[in-house]
Design a protein around this motif. Structure first.
Motif, PDB file in Angstrom:
ATOM      1  N   ASN A  23       0.813  -1.207   0.000  1.00 45.43           N
ATOM      2  CA  ASN A  23       0.000   0.000   0.000  1.00 45.43           C
ATOM      3  C   ASN A  23       0.855   1.269   0.000  1.00 45.43           C
ATOM      4  O   ASN A  23       0.542   2.253  -0.678  1.00 45.43           O
ATOM      5  CB  ASN A  23      -0.954   0.004   1.193  1.00 45.43           C
TER       6      ASN A  23
ATOM      7  N   ARG B  46      -3.762  -8.483   1.373  1.00 43.83           N
ATOM      8  CA  ARG B  46      -4.748  -9.501   1.018  1.00 43.83           C
ATOM      9  C   ARG B  46      -4.610  -9.807  -0.469  1.00 43.83           C
ATOM     10  O   ARG B  46      -4.064  -8.990  -1.219  1.00 43.83           O
ATOM     11  CB  ARG B  46      -6.176  -9.009   1.289  1.00 43.83           C
TER      12      ARG B  46
ATOM     13  N   HIS C 241      -6.450  -6.857  -2.153  1.00 40.31           N
ATOM     14  CA  HIS C 241      -6.335  -5.497  -1.626  1.00 40.31           C
ATOM     15  C   HIS C 241      -4.964  -5.321  -0.985  1.00 40.31           C
ATOM     16  O   HIS C 241      -4.495  -6.218  -0.272  1.00 40.31           O
ATOM     17  CB  HIS C 241      -7.433  -5.229  -0.597  1.00 40.31           C
TER      18      HIS C 241
ATOM     19  N   GLU D 131      -4.136  -2.969   1.238  1.00 39.11           N
ATOM     20  CA  GLU D 131      -4.126  -2.165   2.467  1.00 39.11           C
ATOM     21  C   GLU D 131      -5.009  -2.724   3.581  1.00 39.11           C
ATOM     22  O   GLU D 131      -5.055  -2.154   4.672  1.00 39.11           O
ATOM     23  CB  GLU D 131      -4.535  -0.721   2.140  1.00 39.11           C
ATOM     24  N   LYS D 132      -5.698  -3.811   3.343  1.00 35.83           N
ATOM     25  CA  LYS D 132      -6.558  -4.400   4.368  1.00 35.83           C
ATOM     26  C   LYS D 132      -5.867  -5.622   4.977  1.00 35.83           C
ATOM     27  O   LYS D 132      -5.245  -6.408   4.277  1.00 35.83           O
ATOM     28  CB  LYS D 132      -7.909  -4.806   3.770  1.00 35.83           C
ATOM     29  N   TYR D 133      -6.006  -5.756   6.288  1.00 38.18           N
ATOM     30  CA  TYR D 133      -5.344  -6.863   6.986  1.00 38.18           C
ATOM     31  C   TYR D 133      -5.971  -8.203   6.621  1.00 38.18           C
ATOM     32  O   TYR D 133      -7.179  -8.316   6.443  1.00 38.18           O
ATOM     33  CB  TYR D 133      -5.423  -6.663   8.495  1.00 38.18           C
TER      34      TYR D 133
ATOM     35  N   ARG E 163     -11.514 -13.746   3.920  1.00 37.80           N
ATOM     36  CA  ARG E 163     -10.550 -12.883   3.241  1.00 37.80           C
ATOM     37  C   ARG E 163      -9.686 -13.652   2.250  1.00 37.80           C
ATOM     38  O   ARG E 163      -9.103 -13.063   1.341  1.00 37.80           O
ATOM     39  CB  ARG E 163      -9.669 -12.191   4.287  1.00 37.80           C
TER      40      ARG E 163
ATOM     41  N   HIS F  88       2.502  -6.636   5.639  1.00 42.03           N
ATOM     42  CA  HIS F  88       1.611  -5.518   5.942  1.00 42.03           C
ATOM     43  C   HIS F  88       1.431  -5.251   7.434  1.00 42.03           C
ATOM     44  O   HIS F  88       1.528  -4.106   7.873  1.00 42.03           O
ATOM     45  CB  HIS F  88       0.251  -5.715   5.277  1.00 42.03           C
ATOM     46  N   SER F  89       1.163  -6.260   8.247  1.00 42.68           N
ATOM     47  CA  SER F  89       0.890  -6.044   9.669  1.00 42.68           C
ATOM     48  C   SER F  89       2.156  -5.848  10.492  1.00 42.68           C
ATOM     49  O   SER F  89       2.084  -5.406  11.635  1.00 42.68           O
ATOM     50  CB  SER F  89       0.105  -7.218  10.246  1.00 42.68           C
TER      51      SER F  89
END
Length: 252
Positions: free
Chosen positions: A63, A115, A118, A120-122, A143, A158-159
């Protein structure tokens, strides 16, 4: 097959070099994959981008790669993205934007940043009392629905939290944690923090068996000169980044 998994470098060239040196000492890998968020941060974005371009690793778009490449540099832009954007060349920004959302690293092995559909989504996280926690299994399964049912191993970042989750009847999810940003504070509602709890640079190695199934996982934490990185963040006017780089925490 040995797959080295890098994620969330965030412009921390010192941490990246320490990880690459450690991987070399361990005998290297058949494939090294970069899970994105390569340069955003108040450290060494251009130098990190140059190093990664020379390595030419299979890389997916994070992202912050997208935001650095295309967001407008105004008061709404995240400071770390703006810092990186101002220091990258136009071709470097275009290269970030051109990165794919997903990659098949090997048969049955899929890589993406956040994901599969996506950036930017966890995937495996939920926000509980302002902290990232593992999400319920049912939510993770939902997801994962965009994935090919033949997928046996998911590599994601990401996380900034190291995770190894075997989904019953589904793939294994492996998140190596962050190489260059051990903690962050996200004020996007609902506001939350992610804290690795130490300043180490994190990466991972996965071994695939003869049938292509994952057979061994290593989560690795490498010491490096995080004090030098913290001082660089301070010089860029980001004391909160300096604290995170020194401690792996946002809050006491």
């Amino acid at each position: 097959m040995r797959i080295a998994v890098l994620a969330d470098i965030h412009g921390n060239l010192l941490a990246l070099d320490a990880v690459l040196d450690d991987l070399n000492r361990r005998g290297g890998a058949d494939i090294t994959v970069d899970l994105g968020d390569c340069v955003s941060g108040p450290l060494w974005p251009r130098e990190t981008m140059e190093r990664l371009q020379a390595l030419n690793l299979p890389t997916v778009r994070g992202n912050h790669d997208r935001r650095v490449a295309q967001d407008t540099a105004d008061e709404t832009m995240w400071p770390s993205d703006r810092y990186a954007q101002e220091r990258l060349t136009a071709p470097q920004r275009q290269a970030l934007l051109a990165l794919p959302l997903t990659l098949e690293i090997a048969p049955g092995v899929t890589a993406f940043h956040a994901r599969p559909d996506h950036d930017e989504k966890y995937l495996a996280d939920a926000i509980v009392d302002g902290q990232l926690m593992r999400a319920p299994l049912a939510a993770i399964r939902r997801r994962l629905k965009p994935l090919d049912p033949a997928c046996r191993l998911v590599l994601c970042g990401h996380s900034h939290r190291n995770e190894l989750i075997r989904i019953p009847g589904g793939p294994v999810i492996f998140n190596p944690g962050s190489i260059g940003c051990p903690a962050y504070d996200d004020d996007t509602p609902p506001a939350h923090v992610s804290e690795q709890g130490s300043p180490h640079a994190r990466y991972a190695i996965v071994e695939l068996g003869k049938d292509g199934s994952p057979s061994r996982f290593e989560s690795i934490a490498v010491d490096y000169d995080h004090e030098a990185a913290a001082k660089q963040a301070e010089q860029a006017g980001r004391p909160e980044w300096a604290r995170a780089l020194r401690t792996g925490f946002i809050k006491d």
